[in-house]
Scaffold this motif. Structure first.
Motif, PDB file in Angstrom:
ATOM      1  N   LEU A  70       0.848  -1.191   0.000  1.00  0.00           N
ATOM      2  CA  LEU A  70       0.000   0.000   0.000  1.00  0.00           C
ATOM      3  C   LEU A  70       0.885   1.243   0.000  1.00  0.00           C
ATOM      4  N   ALA A  71       0.822   2.000  -1.099  1.00  0.00           N
ATOM      5  CA  ALA A  71       1.695   3.162  -1.261  1.00  0.00           C
ATOM      6  C   ALA A  71       1.102   4.428  -0.655  1.00  0.00           C
ATOM      7  N   ALA A  72      -0.215   4.567  -0.694  1.00  0.00           N
ATOM      8  CA  ALA A  72      -0.848   5.804  -0.240  1.00  0.00           C
ATOM      9  C   ALA A  72      -2.349   5.608  -0.161  1.00  0.00           C
ATOM     10  N   ILE A  73      -2.998   6.539   0.506  1.00  0.00           N
ATOM     11  CA  ILE A  73      -4.453   6.600   0.529  1.00  0.00           C
ATOM     12  C   ILE A  73      -4.868   7.914  -0.119  1.00  0.00           C
ATOM     13  N   GLY A  74      -5.711   7.824  -1.152  1.00  0.00           N
ATOM     14  CA  GLY A  74      -6.200   9.006  -1.857  1.00  0.00           C
ATOM     15  C   GLY A  74      -7.609   9.331  -1.428  1.00  0.00           C
ATOM     16  N   HIS A  75      -7.858  10.588  -1.112  1.00  0.00           N
ATOM     17  CA  HIS A  75      -9.154  11.014  -0.601  1.00  0.00           C
ATOM     18  C   HIS A  75      -9.824  11.977  -1.567  1.00  0.00           C
ATOM     19  N   GLN A 116      -1.176  10.505   2.955  1.00  0.00           N
ATOM     20  CA  GLN A 116      -2.593  10.727   2.683  1.00  0.00           C
ATOM     21  C   GLN A 116      -2.655  11.867   1.664  1.00  0.00           C
ATOM     22  N   VAL A 117      -3.347  11.644   0.561  1.00  0.00           N
ATOM     23  CA  VAL A 117      -3.378  12.620  -0.520  1.00  0.00           C
ATOM     24  C   VAL A 117      -4.807  13.085  -0.747  1.00  0.00           C
ATOM     25  N   ALA A 118      -5.000  14.396  -0.763  1.00  0.00           N
ATOM     26  CA  ALA A 118      -6.309  14.980  -1.062  1.00  0.00           C
ATOM     27  C   ALA A 118      -6.377  15.315  -2.546  1.00  0.00           C
ATOM     28  N   VAL A 119      -7.422  14.820  -3.212  1.00  0.00           N
ATOM     29  CA  VAL A 119      -7.679  15.136  -4.619  1.00  0.00           C
ATOM     30  C   VAL A 119      -9.007  15.889  -4.659  1.00  0.00           C
ATOM     31  N   GLU A 144      -9.055   8.030 -11.490  1.00  0.00           N
ATOM     32  CA  GLU A 144      -8.416   9.340 -11.613  1.00  0.00           C
ATOM     33  C   GLU A 144      -7.785   9.756 -10.285  1.00  0.00           C
ATOM     34  N   ILE A 145      -8.492   9.551  -9.185  1.00  0.00           N
ATOM     35  CA  ILE A 145      -7.948   9.881  -7.867  1.00  0.00           C
ATOM     36  C   ILE A 145      -6.730   9.022  -7.571  1.00  0.00           C
ATOM     37  N   ALA A 146      -6.832   7.727  -7.868  1.00  0.00           N
ATOM     38  CA  ALA A 146      -5.705   6.826  -7.616  1.00  0.00           C
ATOM     39  C   ALA A 146      -4.487   7.206  -8.455  1.00  0.00           C
ATOM     40  N   ALA A 147      -4.723   7.529  -9.732  1.00  0.00           N
ATOM     41  CA  ALA A 147      -3.614   7.880 -10.613  1.00  0.00           C
ATOM     42  C   ALA A 147      -2.925   9.158 -10.154  1.00  0.00           C
ATOM     43  N   GLN A 148      -3.724  10.168  -9.766  1.00  0.00           N
ATOM     44  CA  GLN A 148      -3.136  11.416  -9.289  1.00  0.00           C
ATOM     45  C   GLN A 148      -2.382  11.203  -7.974  1.00  0.00           C
ATOM     46  N   THR A 149      -2.951  10.375  -7.100  1.00  0.00           N
ATOM     47  CA  THR A 149      -2.304  10.080  -5.824  1.00  0.00           C
ATOM     48  C   THR A 149      -0.977   9.363  -6.026  1.00  0.00           C
ATOM     49  N   TYR A 150      -0.987   8.340  -6.859  1.00  0.00           N
ATOM     50  CA  TYR A 150       0.211   7.528  -7.091  1.00  0.00           C
ATOM     51  C   TYR A 150       1.306   8.355  -7.760  1.00  0.00           C
ATOM     52  N   ALA A 151       0.916   9.185  -8.719  1.00  0.00           N
ATOM     53  CA  ALA A 151       1.906  10.031  -9.397  1.00  0.00           C
ATOM     54  C   ALA A 151       2.555  10.998  -8.412  1.00  0.00           C
ATOM     55  N   LEU A 152       1.765  11.539  -7.494  1.00  0.00           N
ATOM     56  CA  LEU A 152       2.294  12.506  -6.544  1.00  0.00           C
ATOM     57  C   LEU A 152       3.285  11.864  -5.576  1.00  0.00           C
ATOM     58  N   VAL A 153       2.915  10.730  -4.986  1.00  0.00           N
ATOM     59  CA  VAL A 153       3.792  10.124  -3.979  1.00  0.00           C
ATOM     60  C   VAL A 153       5.020   9.481  -4.603  1.00  0.00           C
TER      61      VAL A 153
END
Length: 406
Positions: free
Chosen positions: A86-91, A144-147, A388-397
């Protein structure tokens, strides 16, 4: 960072929707929903990719209990929150104001700003905050990433985003058009360009996100230049229970003549208007059944819905100047052939038409429904906000140089 999985959380006031995705191939490892949180008859539905769906009924008193129940179900499938994969949680966060134009790693300052925006998103941001804080408590070591729903629309020029009211008053109270459904509009506009075999920066698209909530956007070269929702999700198209565009003086009239309070009018326009206010139904399938059976009230509701939709198509055609495609998405947009046909009927002079046979075919993927020689493509593009949320989260982290975008 070695993990390839992202957990996407969409925390509502009484529900949590979740998906666990593997970003190596975009596969969904599990999806689920905890609903009626804090109410009697709470329920959790969980569907792993490799196994049978499960359902649990029982008390879920708060979001902490909801996420712990979700974590327990993931553990049963060997997909627990403690996994190193688990790399991150996108919200999903509904309102990011003007500050948040990109996905953002959450810290105390970000939480404070999301909280500061509660007055312009009182139904959504509090629940989004609760989900983030609960997830932080469960995995304090994990990004934790906010989108933000509003982020895609922050590229609108001031001429589109400003209301024509006193500037000082507007600025003092953050009154402007923010727009919503941004993750959907971003995803669909990009997928429409891919469907056409072109780069997003070369394509102008009108995106029509038609669900119970509905919004339109004008996207020029991958950037939003106008959108129908405004300060709140109430403005714009006719929706399931929301009125969309209404003369602001209606509010004053209902106060002075109808004796209604601000809260009563808020409830009227958000929950008892739109399709349900016009004909008593907000399910387009039932409305179409009634229309086909000759129900005049349902027929008028459908006509009003389509009239507003056509006005926005025409307006955004004018804003863009050149339109390469009109893309229908979300529950109604993806599944209602009569809505798609009626929305472009009579717009042949603008190069818009649908092929009756193609429009009638149901399918899961993105597809064109316009004639082969059409000047403007008409497409059905299923939205995927969680991806889309997952892709943006994964790219950021994964971008070590952008761990703090605040």
């Amino acid at each position: 960072m070695s993990g390839s999985r992202v957990l996407v959380l969409n925390s509502g006031s009484s529900s949590v929707k979740y998906q666990l995705l593997d970003m190596r191939d975009g596969g969904r490892l599990a999806v689920g929903l905890v609903e009626r949180i804090g109410e009697s008859g709470s329920r959790l539905k969980h569907s792993p990719a490799d196994g049978e769906s499960r359902e649990r009924n029982g008390s879920v008193p708060d979001h902490d209990a909801a996420l712990k129940a979700m974590a327990a179900e993931l553990d049963r499938d060997g997909l627990g929150l403690g996994s190193p994969e688990l790399a991150a949680i996108g919200h999903r966060v509904v309102h990011g104001g003007l500050r948040f134009t990109e996905p953002t790693v959450v810290d105390d300052a970000v939480l404070a700003e999301i909280e500061r925006l509660i007055p312009v998103a009182p139904l959504h941001n509090p629940a989004n905050l609760t989900g983030i804080r609960t997830a932080q408590a469960l995995r304090p070591d994990l990004p934790q990433v906010a989108v933000f729903d509003t982020a895609f629309h922050t590229t609108m020029p001031e001429s589109a985003a400003r209301y024509a009211i006193d500037v000082e008053t507007a600025d003092a109270h953050r009154v402007r058009r923010y727009g919503f459904h941004g993750t959907s509009h971003a995803y669909v506009s990009r997928e429409t360009a891919r469907l056409l075999g072109r780069a997003p920066e070369d394509v102008n698209v009108i995106v029509l996100h038609l669900g119970n909530g509905a919004s339109a956007s004008a996207v020029r070269g991958g950037r939003c230049v106008d959108t129908s929702m405004g300060l709140t999700p109430l403005e714009g198209l006719v929706m399931g229970t929301r009125s969309g565009d209404t003369d602001p003086a209606v509010i004053f009239h209902l106060m002075r003549v109808g004796g209604m309070s601000a809260d009563e009018i808020d409830t009227l326009l958000n929950k008892r208007s739109g399709l349900i206010g016009l004909c008593g139904d907000n399910d387009m399938r039932e409305i179409r059944r009634r229309v086909d059976a000759g129900d005049e009230r349902a027929g008028l509701a459908f006509d009003i819905y389509i009239h507003r939709l056509k006005k926005y198509i025409g307006a955004y055609y004018a804003v863009l100047g050149r339109v390469d495609a009109v893309a229908f998405t979300a529950g109604v947009g993806e599944n209602s052939a009569p809505v798609r046909e009626a929305a472009v009927a009579g717009l042949e002079g603008l190069g818009l038409a649908v092929d009756g046979g193609l429009n009638a075919v149901r399918g899961d993927g993105a597809r064109l429904i316009s004639p082969a020689d059409a000047r403007v493509a008409v497409a059905v593009v299923p939205t995927d906000e969680e991806m889309e949320i997952a892709a943006q989260t994964y790219a950021l982290v994964n971008d070590s140089g952008n761990q703090n975008l605040t």
